[in-house]
Design a protein around this motif. Structure first.
Motif, PDB file in Angstrom:
ATOM      1  N   PHE A  30       4.625   3.720 -33.764  1.00  0.00           N
ATOM      2  CA  PHE A  30       4.673   4.041 -35.194  1.00  0.00           C
ATOM      3  C   PHE A  30       5.966   4.791 -35.468  1.00  0.00           C
ATOM      4  CE2 PHE A  30       0.378   2.909 -34.870  1.00  0.00           C
ATOM      5  CZ  PHE A  30      -0.208   2.841 -36.127  1.00  0.00           C
ATOM      6  N   SER A  32       9.051   5.474 -38.993  1.00  0.00           N
ATOM      7  CA  SER A  32       9.240   5.675 -40.430  1.00  0.00           C
ATOM      8  C   SER A  32      10.518   4.977 -40.867  1.00  0.00           C
ATOM      9  CB  SER A  32       9.303   7.171 -40.767  1.00  0.00           C
ATOM     10  OG  SER A  32      10.453   7.754 -40.186  1.00  0.00           O
ATOM     11  N   GLY A  75       6.171   5.077 -42.297  1.00  0.00           N
ATOM     12  CA  GLY A  75       5.419   6.273 -41.970  1.00  0.00           C
ATOM     13  C   GLY A  75       4.635   6.795 -43.155  1.00  0.00           C
ATOM     14  N   GLY A  76       3.850   7.837 -42.891  1.00  0.00           N
ATOM     15  CA  GLY A  76       3.083   8.479 -43.946  1.00  0.00           C
ATOM     16  C   GLY A  76       3.987   9.297 -44.851  1.00  0.00           C
ATOM     17  N   GLN A  91      -0.914   8.586 -47.366  1.00  0.00           N
ATOM     18  CA  GLN A  91      -1.704   8.939 -46.192  1.00  0.00           C
ATOM     19  C   GLN A  91      -3.012   8.149 -46.137  1.00  0.00           C
ATOM     20  OE1 GLN A  91      -0.858  10.967 -43.625  1.00  0.00           O
ATOM     21  NE2 GLN A  91       1.164  11.307 -44.508  1.00  0.00           N
ATOM     22  N   LEU A  94      -2.135   4.526 -45.036  1.00  0.00           N
ATOM     23  CA  LEU A  94      -1.763   4.479 -43.627  1.00  0.00           C
ATOM     24  C   LEU A  94      -2.980   4.695 -42.733  1.00  0.00           C
ATOM     25  CD1 LEU A  94       0.651   4.120 -41.760  1.00  0.00           C
ATOM     26  CD2 LEU A  94       0.990   6.595 -41.822  1.00  0.00           C
ATOM     27  N   GLN A  95      -3.859   5.578 -43.150  1.00  0.00           N
ATOM     28  CA  GLN A  95      -5.084   5.820 -42.389  1.00  0.00           C
ATOM     29  C   GLN A  95      -5.919   4.542 -42.305  1.00  0.00           C
ATOM     30  OE1 GLN A  95      -8.671   8.384 -43.726  1.00  0.00           O
ATOM     31  NE2 GLN A  95      -7.436   9.758 -42.452  1.00  0.00           N
ATOM     32  N   ASN A 117       3.863   7.808 -31.394  1.00  0.00           N
ATOM     33  CA  ASN A 117       4.181   8.213 -32.756  1.00  0.00           C
ATOM     34  C   ASN A 117       5.610   8.725 -32.874  1.00  0.00           C
ATOM     35  OD1 ASN A 117       3.968   9.001 -35.460  1.00  0.00           O
ATOM     36  ND2 ASN A 117       3.216  11.018 -34.904  1.00  0.00           N
ATOM     37  N   HIS A 119       6.875   9.854 -36.050  1.00  0.00           N
ATOM     38  CA  HIS A 119       7.048  10.445 -37.384  1.00  0.00           C
ATOM     39  C   HIS A 119       6.055  11.582 -37.583  1.00  0.00           C
ATOM     40  CE1 HIS A 119       7.851  10.900 -41.600  1.00  0.00           C
ATOM     41  NE2 HIS A 119       6.677  10.445 -41.982  1.00  0.00           N
ATOM     42  N   ASN A 122       2.861  11.343 -39.685  1.00  0.00           N
ATOM     43  CA  ASN A 122       1.733  10.521 -39.223  1.00  0.00           C
ATOM     44  C   ASN A 122       0.694  11.334 -38.455  1.00  0.00           C
ATOM     45  OD1 ASN A 122       3.152   8.300 -40.194  1.00  0.00           O
ATOM     46  ND2 ASN A 122       3.925   7.692 -38.194  1.00  0.00           N
ATOM     47  N   ILE A 126      -3.246  10.296 -37.810  1.00  0.00           N
ATOM     48  CA  ILE A 126      -3.604   9.739 -36.506  1.00  0.00           C
ATOM     49  C   ILE A 126      -4.774  10.516 -35.904  1.00  0.00           C
ATOM     50  CG2 ILE A 126      -2.816   9.474 -34.116  1.00  0.00           C
ATOM     51  CD1 ILE A 126      -0.040   8.819 -35.259  1.00  0.00           C
TER      52      ILE A 126
END
Length: 276
Positions: A30, A32, A75-76, A91, A94-95, A117, A119, A122, A126
């Motif tokens: 993941f 961004s 990314g978030g 968010q 992304l979730q 990860n 970013h 995130n 996560i």
């Protein structure tokens, strides 16, 4: 079996079915798509994806079957909405995406999963998703936050003083790793030649969204253009180097391989306990 393909996207459907039967480890990178400073490519997800393949290749050489899932490049949303051309997901979106990704793999018995990860925005998402999966399925999906771990290695590599001076968004560890991994995309000629401490809302900036009130860190809802200069936070990118990036990359890959080995070991133990 000698593994020759490491990206899941490169496997044929028949190869994927055969691989699933062997319970491989799946790495999910993941990242961004945001402001990383005037000298760095916006796609920092490229670094997470590259790190994932390096880990997969070294883990394979150590006898483990490991594949890299397609990278999620967005990314978030957090501090970088100010950046023209930047793309971030809310968010909640992304979730939902991560939950669907993991459920797709878990449905077919792929439980050896590792999130790589890249970013900070995130992290909470996560944790929330992987915790719900653990509560529901009793499956642990670890998350390896690459750049936080890299920052912890930095004092060993460049010394505590330089680590403190160079560490931060738009500087170490990402700029050094970018200089090593993506040298053609890093613009050395655009590295800021002046660096000064930032102030916002009448206080000194500690980090993105955090201000210093006489030693007390206060969170404020400000975006990165208020608390950084052209995407560069408190670190000085002039102190970054490809040599530092190479050493950080080596340490991250070593850590990633250790995590792969631990995931396999834990999974084997759990299967053995169930059979007993």
């Amino acid at each position: 079996m000698v593994q020759t393909k490491f990206q899941m996207a490169h496997l044929t459907a028949s190869e994927m079915r055969e691989a699933v039967a062997r319970s491989p480890v799946i790495l999910l990178p993941f990242g961004s798509f945001e402001d990383q400073g005037p000298h760095m490519p916006m796609g920092d997800y490229l670094l997470a994806e590259d790190m994932a393949e390096k880990i997969a290749r070294k883990a394979s050489a150590a006898g483990h079957e490991v594949y890299v899932a397609p990278v999620l490049p967005f990314g978030g949303a957090d501090f970088f909405g100010y950046m023209p051309g930047g793309i971030a997901l809310s968010q909640s979106t992304l979730q939902a995406v991560l939950r669907d990704m993991l459920d797709s793999l878990l449905r077919h018995g792929l439980t050896r999963l590792i999130i790589l990860n890249g970013h900070g925005g995130n992290c909470t998402m996560i944790h929330d998703v992987t915790r719900s999966i653990w509560l529901r399925d009793n499956v642990v999906v670890p998350s390896f936050y690459l750049w936080r771990v890299a920052a912890s290695f930095l004092p060993q590599i460049v010394g505590a003083e330089q680590a403190a001076q160079s560490g931060g968004h738009g500087a170490n560890p990402l700029t050094s790793i970018g200089m090593h991994v993506l040298p053609d995309l890093v613009r050395d000629d655009r590295i800021p030649q002046k660096h000064a401490d930032q102030t916002a809302w009448g206080l000194n900036v500690s980090d993105f969204g955090t201000l210093d009130l006489d030693g007390a860190l206060i969170s404020v809802p400000l975006e990165g253009d208020c608390t950084a200069s052209n995407g560069v936070g408190r670190g000085d990118p002039r102190l970054c180097s490809a040599e530092t990036g190479a050493r950080l990359t080596e340490k991250l890959v070593e850590t990633g391989v250790k995590l792969v080995e631990h995931v396999v070991k834990q999974d084997v133990q759990e299967v053995s306990n169930k059979e007993d």
